[in-house]
Design a protein around this motif. Sequence first.
Motif, PDB file in Angstrom:
ATOM      1  N   LEU A  56       0.821  -1.211   0.000  1.00 19.43           N
ATOM      2  CA  LEU A  56       0.000   0.000   0.000  1.00 19.43           C
ATOM      3  C   LEU A  56       0.859   1.267   0.000  1.00 19.43           C
ATOM      4  CD1 LEU A  56      -2.800  -0.945   2.612  1.00 19.43           C
ATOM      5  CD2 LEU A  56      -3.022  -0.865   0.123  1.00 19.43           C
ATOM      6  N   LEU A  57       1.998   1.209   0.679  1.00 20.81           N
ATOM      7  CA  LEU A  57       2.807   2.426   0.847  1.00 20.81           C
ATOM      8  C   LEU A  57       3.135   3.088  -0.476  1.00 20.81           C
ATOM      9  CD1 LEU A  57       5.382   1.536   3.668  1.00 20.81           C
ATOM     10  CD2 LEU A  57       3.613   3.303   3.735  1.00 20.81           C
ATOM     11  N   ARG A  58       3.471   2.278  -1.472  1.00 20.25           N
ATOM     12  CA  ARG A  58       3.857   2.861  -2.763  1.00 20.25           C
ATOM     13  C   ARG A  58       2.805   2.617  -3.845  1.00 20.25           C
ATOM     14  NH1 ARG A  58       8.847   4.405  -4.060  1.00 20.25           N
ATOM     15  NH2 ARG A  58       9.183   3.000  -5.821  1.00 20.25           N
ATOM     16  N   GLY A  59       1.583   2.352  -3.391  1.00 20.26           N
ATOM     17  CA  GLY A  59       0.478   2.228  -4.345  1.00 20.26           C
ATOM     18  C   GLY A  59       0.551   0.990  -5.206  1.00 20.26           C
ATOM     19  N   ASN A  60       1.102  -0.090  -4.649  1.00 19.78           N
ATOM     20  CA  ASN A  60       1.228  -1.307  -5.444  1.00 19.78           C
ATOM     21  C   ASN A  60       0.058  -2.273  -5.277  1.00 19.78           C
ATOM     22  OD1 ASN A  60       3.717  -1.322  -7.054  1.00 19.78           O
ATOM     23  ND2 ASN A  60       4.685  -0.876  -5.082  1.00 19.78           N
ATOM     24  N   ILE A  61      -1.069  -1.750  -4.917  1.00 20.37           N
ATOM     25  CA  ILE A  61      -2.305  -2.539  -4.875  1.00 20.37           C
ATOM     26  C   ILE A  61      -3.304  -1.853  -5.798  1.00 20.37           C
ATOM     27  CG2 ILE A  61      -4.311  -3.083  -3.429  1.00 20.37           C
ATOM     28  CD1 ILE A  61      -2.086  -4.958  -2.783  1.00 20.37           C
ATOM     29  N   GLY A  62      -3.965  -2.664  -6.635  1.00 18.16           N
ATOM     30  CA  GLY A  62      -4.977  -2.094  -7.522  1.00 18.16           C
ATOM     31  C   GLY A  62      -4.391  -1.427  -8.743  1.00 18.16           C
ATOM     32  N   THR A  63      -3.130  -1.665  -9.003  1.00 19.86           N
ATOM     33  CA  THR A  63      -2.515  -1.148 -10.228  1.00 19.86           C
ATOM     34  C   THR A  63      -1.956  -2.332 -11.008  1.00 19.86           C
ATOM     35  OG1 THR A  63      -0.530  -0.758  -8.899  1.00 19.86           O
ATOM     36  CG2 THR A  63      -1.849   1.157  -9.448  1.00 19.86           C
ATOM     37  N   PRO A  64      -1.830  -2.165 -12.333  1.00 23.40           N
ATOM     38  CA  PRO A  64      -1.316  -3.283 -13.117  1.00 23.40           C
ATOM     39  C   PRO A  64       0.138  -3.578 -12.772  1.00 23.40           C
ATOM     40  CG  PRO A  64      -1.582  -1.332 -14.488  1.00 23.40           C
ATOM     41  CD  PRO A  64      -2.191  -1.018 -13.162  1.00 23.40           C
ATOM     42  N   ARG A  65       0.539  -4.804 -12.969  1.00 24.97           N
ATOM     43  CA  ARG A  65       1.918  -5.274 -12.772  1.00 24.97           C
ATOM     44  C   ARG A  65       2.348  -5.197 -11.312  1.00 24.97           C
ATOM     45  NH1 ARG A  65       5.655  -2.234 -15.158  1.00 24.97           N
ATOM     46  NH2 ARG A  65       4.446  -0.330 -15.424  1.00 24.97           N
ATOM     47  N   ALA A  66       1.374  -5.151 -10.426  1.00 22.80           N
ATOM     48  CA  ALA A  66       1.685  -5.022  -8.999  1.00 22.80           C
ATOM     49  C   ALA A  66       0.632  -5.763  -8.190  1.00 22.80           C
ATOM     50  CB  ALA A  66       1.696  -3.543  -8.610  1.00 22.80           C
ATOM     51  N   GLY A  67       0.967  -6.060  -6.945  1.00 27.04           N
ATOM     52  CA  GLY A  67      -0.062  -6.612  -6.070  1.00 27.04           C
ATOM     53  C   GLY A  67       0.395  -7.767  -5.210  1.00 27.04           C
ATOM     54  N   ALA A  68      -0.610  -8.428  -4.621  1.00 26.72           N
ATOM     55  CA  ALA A  68      -0.388  -9.532  -3.684  1.00 26.72           C
ATOM     56  C   ALA A  68      -0.679 -10.845  -4.382  1.00 26.72           C
ATOM     57  CB  ALA A  68      -1.319  -9.365  -2.475  1.00 26.72           C
ATOM     58  N   CYS A  69       0.218 -11.810  -4.221  1.00 30.40           N
ATOM     59  CA  CYS A  69       0.091 -13.077  -4.951  1.00 30.40           C
ATOM     60  C   CYS A  69       0.342 -14.272  -4.043  1.00 30.40           C
ATOM     61  CB  CYS A  69       1.059 -13.088  -6.132  1.00 30.40           C
ATOM     62  SG  CYS A  69       0.957 -14.573  -7.143  1.00 30.40           S
ATOM     63  N   PRO A  70      -0.675 -14.719  -3.303  1.00 28.37           N
ATOM     64  CA  PRO A  70      -0.521 -15.973  -2.574  1.00 28.37           C
ATOM     65  C   PRO A  70      -0.496 -17.120  -3.585  1.00 28.37           C
ATOM     66  CG  PRO A  70      -2.781 -15.133  -2.355  1.00 28.37           C
ATOM     67  CD  PRO A  70      -2.017 -14.118  -3.156  1.00 28.37           C
ATOM     68  N   VAL A  71       0.554 -17.901  -3.583  1.00 36.09           N
ATOM     69  CA  VAL A  71       0.699 -18.979  -4.576  1.00 36.09           C
ATOM     70  C   VAL A  71       0.160 -20.265  -3.972  1.00 36.09           C
ATOM     71  CG1 VAL A  71       2.312 -20.244  -6.030  1.00 36.09           C
ATOM     72  CG2 VAL A  71       2.704 -17.828  -5.558  1.00 36.09           C
ATOM     73  N   ARG A  72      -0.968 -20.703  -4.508  1.00 39.64           N
ATOM     74  CA  ARG A  72      -1.657 -21.849  -3.923  1.00 39.64           C
ATOM     75  C   ARG A  72      -1.148 -23.143  -4.515  1.00 39.64           C
ATOM     76  NH1 ARG A  72      -5.479 -19.134  -1.093  1.00 39.64           N
ATOM     77  NH2 ARG A  72      -5.980 -17.113  -1.973  1.00 39.64           N
ATOM     78  N   GLY A  73      -1.246 -24.182  -3.713  1.00 42.50           N
ATOM     79  CA  GLY A  73      -0.679 -25.455  -4.119  1.00 42.50           C
ATOM     80  C   GLY A  73      -1.648 -26.343  -4.845  1.00 42.50           C
ATOM     81  N   HIS A  74      -2.709 -26.724  -4.192  1.00 44.10           N
ATOM     82  CA  HIS A  74      -3.611 -27.717  -4.741  1.00 44.10           C
ATOM     83  C   HIS A  74      -4.430 -27.127  -5.878  1.00 44.10           C
ATOM     84  CE1 HIS A  74      -4.820 -31.618  -2.596  1.00 44.10           C
ATOM     85  NE2 HIS A  74      -4.754 -31.804  -3.876  1.00 44.10           N
ATOM     86  N   SER A  75      -4.704 -27.924  -6.908  1.00 44.46           N
ATOM     87  CA  SER A  75      -5.177 -27.370  -8.177  1.00 44.46           C
ATOM     88  C   SER A  75      -6.492 -26.621  -8.079  1.00 44.46           C
ATOM     89  CB  SER A  75      -5.298 -28.480  -9.210  1.00 44.46           C
ATOM     90  OG  SER A  75      -6.215 -29.448  -8.769  1.00 44.46           O
ATOM     91  N   ASN A  76      -7.430 -27.069  -7.254  1.00 47.51           N
ATOM     92  CA  ASN A  76      -8.694 -26.329  -7.192  1.00 47.51           C
ATOM     93  C   ASN A  76      -9.009 -25.884  -5.770  1.00 47.51           C
ATOM     94  OD1 ASN A  76     -10.929 -25.147  -8.488  1.00 47.51           O
ATOM     95  ND2 ASN A  76     -12.261 -26.779  -7.743  1.00 47.51           N
ATOM     96  N   VAL A  77      -7.986 -25.657  -4.987  1.00 46.67           N
ATOM     97  CA  VAL A  77      -8.226 -25.263  -3.605  1.00 46.67           C
ATOM     98  C   VAL A  77      -8.955 -23.923  -3.544  1.00 46.67           C
ATOM     99  CG1 VAL A  77      -5.959 -24.188  -3.332  1.00 46.67           C
ATOM    100  CG2 VAL A  77      -7.126 -25.085  -1.351  1.00 46.67           C
ATOM    101  N   GLN A  78      -8.657 -23.037  -4.483  1.00 51.23           N
ATOM    102  CA  GLN A  78      -9.324 -21.739  -4.489  1.00 51.23           C
ATOM    103  C   GLN A  78     -10.781 -21.895  -4.934  1.00 51.23           C
ATOM    104  OE1 GLN A  78      -6.984 -18.311  -5.470  1.00 51.23           O
ATOM    105  NE2 GLN A  78      -8.573 -17.448  -6.759  1.00 51.23           N
ATOM    106  N   GLY A  79     -10.997 -22.727  -5.959  1.00 46.71           N
ATOM    107  CA  GLY A  79     -12.356 -22.920  -6.456  1.00 46.71           C
ATOM    108  C   GLY A  79     -13.261 -23.584  -5.438  1.00 46.71           C
TER     109      GLY A  79
END
Lengths: 768, 170
Positions: free
Chosen positions: A390-413
Amino acid sequence: MDDPGGDKPHITPPKTWTTGVPAVAHAMEYSLEQTSPRRTALTLLNINQTEGFDCPGCAWPDPAPGHRKRNEYCENGAKHINDEATSRRITPTFFEQYSISELAGKSDQWLNQQGRLTEPMVKHVGSDHYEPVTWNEALGLLAEELRRLDSPDEAIFYTSGRASNEAAFVLQLFARAFGTNNLPDCSNMCHESSGAALKETLGVGKGDVSLRDIHHSDLVFLVGQNPGSNHPRMLTALEQTKRNGGRIVAVNPLPEAGLIRFKYPQKARGLIGRGTRIADQFLHIRVGGDLALFQALNLLLLEAEDARPGTVLDHEFIENQTSGFTEFAAHIRQLSWKDVHTATGLTRAEIEKLRDVVLGSERIIVCWAMGLTQHKHAVPTIREIVNFLLLRGNIGTPRAGACPVRGHSNVQGDRTMGIWEKMPREFMDALGREFSFTPPAEHGWDTVDSIRAMLDGRAKIFLGLAGNFVRATPDSRITESAMRRCRLTAHISTKLNRSHTVCGEIALILPTLGRSEKDRQAGGEQFVTVEDSMSQVHASHGRLEPASRMLLSEVAILSQLARHTLGDKVDVPWDGFETDYHLIRQRIARVVPGFENFNERVVRPGGFGLPNPVNEGVFPTPSGKALFTTNEFQMPQVPDGHLLLQTMRSHDQWNTIPYTLDDRYRGIHGSRRIVLVNPADIRALGLTDGAQVDLIGVWHDGVERRADGFRLVSYPTARGCAAAYYPETNVLVPLDSVAEISNTPTSKGVVIRLEPSPLQAAAPRASA
Amino acid sequence: MTIIEKSVDVDVPVRTAYNQWTQFESFPRFLEGVERIDHPERTLTHWVTRVGAVTHEFDAEIVEQRPDERLAWRTLTEPRHEGTVTFQSLGPVRTRVSLRLDLTACGVVEKTGSALHLARRRVHRGMESFKEFIEGHGRETGCWRGEIRSGRVRPDPAQGSPPVPTWPTG
């Protein structure tokens, strides 16, 4: 096959690069051991293709249609899919030959290598053998036991991330129509901390970056993750980042090969060249020091702004679209550098160098995985990462943001479909309206609370949709004891695992189709859908003939079970659901926001993306703004003479299942009972490299948790830290040692001491 | 000279002209050599262009978008360039649309005389085709009235936020 002994470990220097030709060779070797060249070719040419099936190996997204390679998979995905496509079969004769007690003495690897389950099996009360049973009898028995419960809340319905959207939706509907919200899932043990932190601070419990964002970012952080083994296709994206001029910073207690250099085997440069350097800066952090690191980084950014006002922070964004900045800044200015050094093991100069890289980068992404989420202070750590972004506006802008990398193939779904013990009111209302019933209002149990409930008799029936519950969970001895206290345990599975050998009075094995197999129903051949780690929802079409004619799909098993259990008590067309999955998706479209016209949109090549409101300038928090948080400084407390253990998986392992006893990038061969310790710590503890040691967990409940017969390996892990493989070391993770807020077991922060082992050989054993 | 500029006056209201420029997927209908444009995110477009037998693909980030005023983008991959299009109302049904392409960051090949000449010709033709297209239709094929400033989206007040699951994903 014989159970591999694992008593002859061979140690070589850790590798400094991943993939390349050896990855292709290892993938082919394992695949051809499992099945024929024809089936191998069929699986590999269909995996992750728009008309093929989604790799069940991990949730890393696929490139857009038209940009996928003919071979769109990694070594681990190839192994995993051919492990499922194996030609080996388990028939009723196998269960005549082996009692359940005998199977319980076998290793995880041996159980997996026996092949695909082919028929439903039952263990009756007092028996030590599984016996064949018809589907009707098996599901009738389970239904009868469910109906006999005093309360629906005495049943637990667990989901692992392999389950499709359709199966997950049917399962949660059945559970809620039955009357309970007891829907624990594997997320509880993985990224629950990420979801909790992101929901609180940004209003959406998912990441906000796309694959293209990664490709074009100026700076990508890899924190607490090992892409070389756990999501290798990410390395292709990171190579693209580098080729586009972006930089990468890796933060990890272990200098994993995949963080150092990558050789892409589908390009000439990856076959004959030196490959691509991944991390431009590697921060060799202590286990659990990430909160301190990001707090220190945030302090340095505030100080840089003080020195050059208006040049560092994104004031317009902070002013208009966030809240809590003043309190956050005042808090962070009190940070002690001494504490930071103790927690991280890093010097101020190293962190200042990182600050300079940050200041030279306009758009920044932070990726993370289990190295952050499985700590007591995991949620504060991830909230602090959000502060950083948030400090440098890296949320909600392209090429920036938060990326939790999930393991199991449909855990998010699966979570999107409602697999959660405390779904929000709006979802429950929509579900109730759609099917004309009142879903239970009381929250259910997550994974840890489910184990507690089975342990003290509040839960009596456990049904697992995929997964290997007793090996994925903490405190193995306690968890196994909990499972054995159940009246009935049942598992919907493709292959044999230890959970089938740790039974309630009655136990059922309900064999199901794999992701790679054709799913033929009365309404024709079906496909299922999944959601990847970056919220792309797409179809998965099985292409192989099923391993057995007796197999039912997950949807069919759950629909039939629901019909057996509930009859016509609720207005749900279970038969229709089983016959035609379009009918399930029609209902999903009316219950889950963002799935309008689901059937039409999901058949487009590549499916469709669920937009993240954050990228539309909307923060669905109570204040309508992104939230800066104030996080108290925390670090793991480790007494003198002790180490902080992180559990980890090997390169030749998929979740709880080891394929071989090797972990070649770390230079470990022929054994899994290995503990990696810094050479200076080995000396300080008065031990020697190669010694046999027992690992003893330290927790305040007075219970001795011991994993015995490990070989001590001198390794460049951070000082004061140790690493060893799970599930073998899950026995050391106390059930009550959980993350604040998320209740995730702290499998990456276990205080242990080492004792010389009386065992001379490191024989594999299921649990200590 | 690596700047290409072209203006056309179109006989539609400024709102109509601007709205059509927010519909990137429609560009192949009036821009020669553009085979397809995907618009996977508000701030990102993916272009597929063709020159002779050669296909180029590139990503472009939309850095600014102000309704009825201005659109600006920059490519993220080769061929590097930046572009802006501005809209000036000349009356209730007349608008001046001005395009400016800055090819300074392009590679040497793209800056050769023949390549620049081709690019200039295509831009000029494209703008004339846009005039023909929008005047022929008389109205836009779609619109998005949100704003983008420095790459950050401000939502279209009429559309609001997309309905999606926001509960935590573990």
